[in-house]
Design a protein around this motif. Structure first.
Motif, PDB file in Angstrom:
ATOM      1  N   GLY A   1      61.939  42.355  50.890  1.00 48.65           N
ATOM      2  CA  GLY A   1      60.952  43.284  51.424  1.00 48.65           C
ATOM      3  C   GLY A   1      61.516  44.690  51.556  1.00 48.65           C
ATOM      4  N   ALA A   2      60.671  45.679  51.414  1.00 49.79           N
ATOM      5  CA  ALA A   2      61.106  47.078  51.474  1.00 49.79           C
ATOM      6  C   ALA A   2      61.359  47.518  52.912  1.00 49.79           C
ATOM      7  N   ASP A   3      62.113  48.598  53.059  1.00 57.41           N
ATOM      8  CA  ASP A   3      62.299  49.230  54.369  1.00 57.41           C
ATOM      9  C   ASP A   3      61.119  50.172  54.606  1.00 57.41           C
TER      10      ASP A   3
ATOM     11  N   VAL B   1      61.240  54.312  54.705  1.00 61.69           N
ATOM     12  CA  VAL B   1      60.751  55.155  53.600  1.00 61.69           C
ATOM     13  C   VAL B   1      59.368  55.729  53.877  1.00 61.69           C
ATOM     14  N   GLY B   2      58.731  55.244  54.942  1.00 62.30           N
ATOM     15  CA  GLY B   2      57.413  55.765  55.303  1.00 62.30           C
ATOM     16  C   GLY B   2      56.306  55.291  54.392  1.00 62.30           C
ATOM     17  N   SER B   3      56.358  54.007  54.033  1.00 63.82           N
ATOM     18  CA  SER B   3      55.309  53.452  53.173  1.00 63.82           C
ATOM     19  C   SER B   3      55.223  51.952  53.394  1.00 63.82           C
ATOM     20  N   GLN B   4      53.991  51.427  53.454  1.00 68.06           N
ATOM     21  CA  GLN B   4      53.809  49.994  53.635  1.00 68.06           C
ATOM     22  C   GLN B   4      54.014  49.220  52.338  1.00 68.06           C
ATOM     23  N   ASP B   5      54.118  49.904  51.219  1.00 74.45           N
ATOM     24  CA  ASP B   5      54.295  49.249  49.934  1.00 74.45           C
ATOM     25  C   ASP B   5      55.635  48.508  49.903  1.00 74.45           C
ATOM     26  N   GLY B   6      55.627  47.333  49.344  1.00 71.35           N
ATOM     27  CA  GLY B   6      56.863  46.578  49.198  1.00 71.35           C
ATOM     28  C   GLY B   6      57.087  45.517  50.252  1.00 71.35           C
ATOM     29  N   ALA B   7      56.233  45.405  51.269  1.00 69.80           N
ATOM     30  CA  ALA B   7      56.333  44.313  52.239  1.00 69.80           C
ATOM     31  C   ALA B   7      55.898  43.016  51.557  1.00 69.80           C
ATOM     32  N   LYS B   8      56.634  41.932  51.801  1.00 72.11           N
ATOM     33  CA  LYS B   8      56.376  40.660  51.123  1.00 72.11           C
ATOM     34  C   LYS B   8      55.699  39.660  52.057  1.00 72.11           C
ATOM     35  N   ASN B   9      54.549  39.152  51.648  1.00 75.87           N
ATOM     36  CA  ASN B   9      53.840  38.166  52.458  1.00 75.87           C
ATOM     37  C   ASN B   9      54.635  36.869  52.499  1.00 75.87           C
TER      38      ASN B   9
ATOM     39  N   TRP C   1      56.066  56.437  61.781  1.00 77.72           N
ATOM     40  CA  TRP C   1      57.235  55.935  61.058  1.00 77.72           C
ATOM     41  C   TRP C   1      58.519  56.058  61.872  1.00 77.72           C
ATOM     42  N   LYS C   2      58.401  55.813  63.183  1.00 75.74           N
ATOM     43  CA  LYS C   2      59.560  55.755  64.059  1.00 75.74           C
ATOM     44  C   LYS C   2      59.400  54.569  64.999  1.00 75.74           C
ATOM     45  N   TRP C   3      60.511  53.956  65.344  1.00 72.17           N
ATOM     46  CA  TRP C   3      60.488  52.803  66.229  1.00 72.17           C
ATOM     47  C   TRP C   3      60.318  53.241  67.685  1.00 72.17           C
ATOM     48  N   THR C   4      59.459  52.521  68.406  1.00 70.20           N
ATOM     49  CA  THR C   4      59.238  52.774  69.826  1.00 70.20           C
ATOM     50  C   THR C   4      59.819  51.619  70.644  1.00 70.20           C
ATOM     51  N   PRO C   5      60.820  51.878  71.508  1.00 73.04           N
ATOM     52  CA  PRO C   5      61.340  50.808  72.369  1.00 73.04           C
ATOM     53  C   PRO C   5      60.290  50.391  73.396  1.00 73.04           C
TER      54      PRO C   5
END
Length: 322
Positions: A147-149, A153-161, A269-273
């Motif tokens: 799966g992509a980061d 990279v700021g894109s949902q493309d590349g996530a693997k179901n 595109w940033k993680w929120t704790p």
């Protein structure tokens, strides 16, 4: 001039009358008395089984007085007015059996009674020190599925179901995880974390049972990181995240609730704790981290729209008892 003067006189009278009504209402308002609980159960130590002292919320617009019919039972604020949180003060039960006391809350002619039962049940705390780690999951093992980061990279493309990528679903189960809404089949593997949800479909992850001793319990703090998705429109999905106890004992954030309010991860595109405290959890407790918009599968349909998000770095540690 007479007409104007008359109008002014009438207007003045109305204003005075209105002011009088408001004043009378404030002085002569009917008594209101609301007590949040009618029954409370304490353990041998005089606390709840979470280790915290029990409390009541009292609403009395004309003031209240609280009396007890038991020498072992009292409150920290026996007299008050308005909306008040009252803490119960109970001595340890050193008798041979269960005992019952009553608190009477009085406001004018209004009365509410609270029955307090104190058992001989011992403190169920598992004895682990504050900060003890019950669960730690960084999901790095899912990265082998390519799966992509997406967040990086700021894109949902590349996530693997995970439902259609090799044995990813099997590995997901072997990690003790469950898809909160498996019918939706919207759990995706990224580069060491998960993406959840699709158009008009939401879900969450049910965490494994914690290793807590038999007949023992613990107060814990659950921390994790979340990030909202951004699709082709360039608009951040309006997702919020809810932590819920879906099986077994426990409450969320120190009250009687089983789930938290929605927490918003609104950084693009940033993680929120995020952090939620859970009280009185046991080995039978199952916790889910899910989109608030999902609702309860099989009970309520999830909201229509885009509420996609990412989850990483889940940790559960022992929290202070009070």
């Amino acid at each position: 001039m007479k007409k104007t003067f008359l109008h002014l006189l009438l207007l003045s009278g109305c204003v005075c009358l209105l002011a009088s009504c408001i004043e009378d209402k404030a002085e002569d308002a009917a008594h209101r008395l609301v007590v949040s609980k009618a029954d409370v159960e304490l353990i041998q130590t005089g606390t709840l089984n979470t280790g915290s002292k029990a409390s009541l919320d009292v609403l009395a617009n004309r003031g209240y007085v609280i009396t007890s019919d038991a020498e072992w039972l009292g409150v920290d604020k026996p007299v008050g007015k308005g909306r008040v949180s009252v803490t119960l003060e109970a001595k340890p039960n050193e008798t041979a059996g269960e005992r019952t006391g009553h608190l009477t809350v009085t406001s004018g002619k209004l009365t509410e009674k609270v029955t307090v039962t104190q058992t001989l049940d011992p403190d169920p705390d598992d004895g682990n020190p504050v900060g003890y780690v019950y669960y730690l999951e960084d999901f790095d093992w899912i990265a082998v599925y390519g799966g992509a980061d997406c967040v990086g990279v700021g894109s949902q493309d590349g996530a693997k179901n995970i439902y259609s990528t090799g044995d990813a679903l099997q590995k997901f189960g072997q990690a003790g995880l469950e898809d909160y809404n498996p019918v939706g089949r919207t759990m995706y593997a990224c580069a060491g974390y998960f993406k959840m949800g699709a158009t008009d479909k939401q879900t969450g992850i049910i965490l494994p049972a914690l290793k807590i001793g038999r007949k023992k319990a613990s107060n814990v703090e659950l921390t994790f990181e979340a990030c909202p998705n951004i699709g082709g429109s360039g608009k951040v999905d309006a997702v919020t995240v809810t932590v819920e106890i879906v099986e077994g004992p426990g409450t969320v954030n120190g009250n009687s609730d089983r789930k938290s309010e929605g927490i918003k991860p609104d950084q693009a595109w940033k993680w929120t704790p995020m952090s939620v405290k859970l009280y009185g959890v046991t080995a039978a407790t199952r916790i889910v981290i899910r989109s608030t918009q999902q609702g309860d599968p099989g009970v309520t349909a999830g909201e229509k729209g885009l509420f996609r998000w990412y989850l990483d770095n889940v940790k559960i540690v022992k929290a202070p008892r009070n």
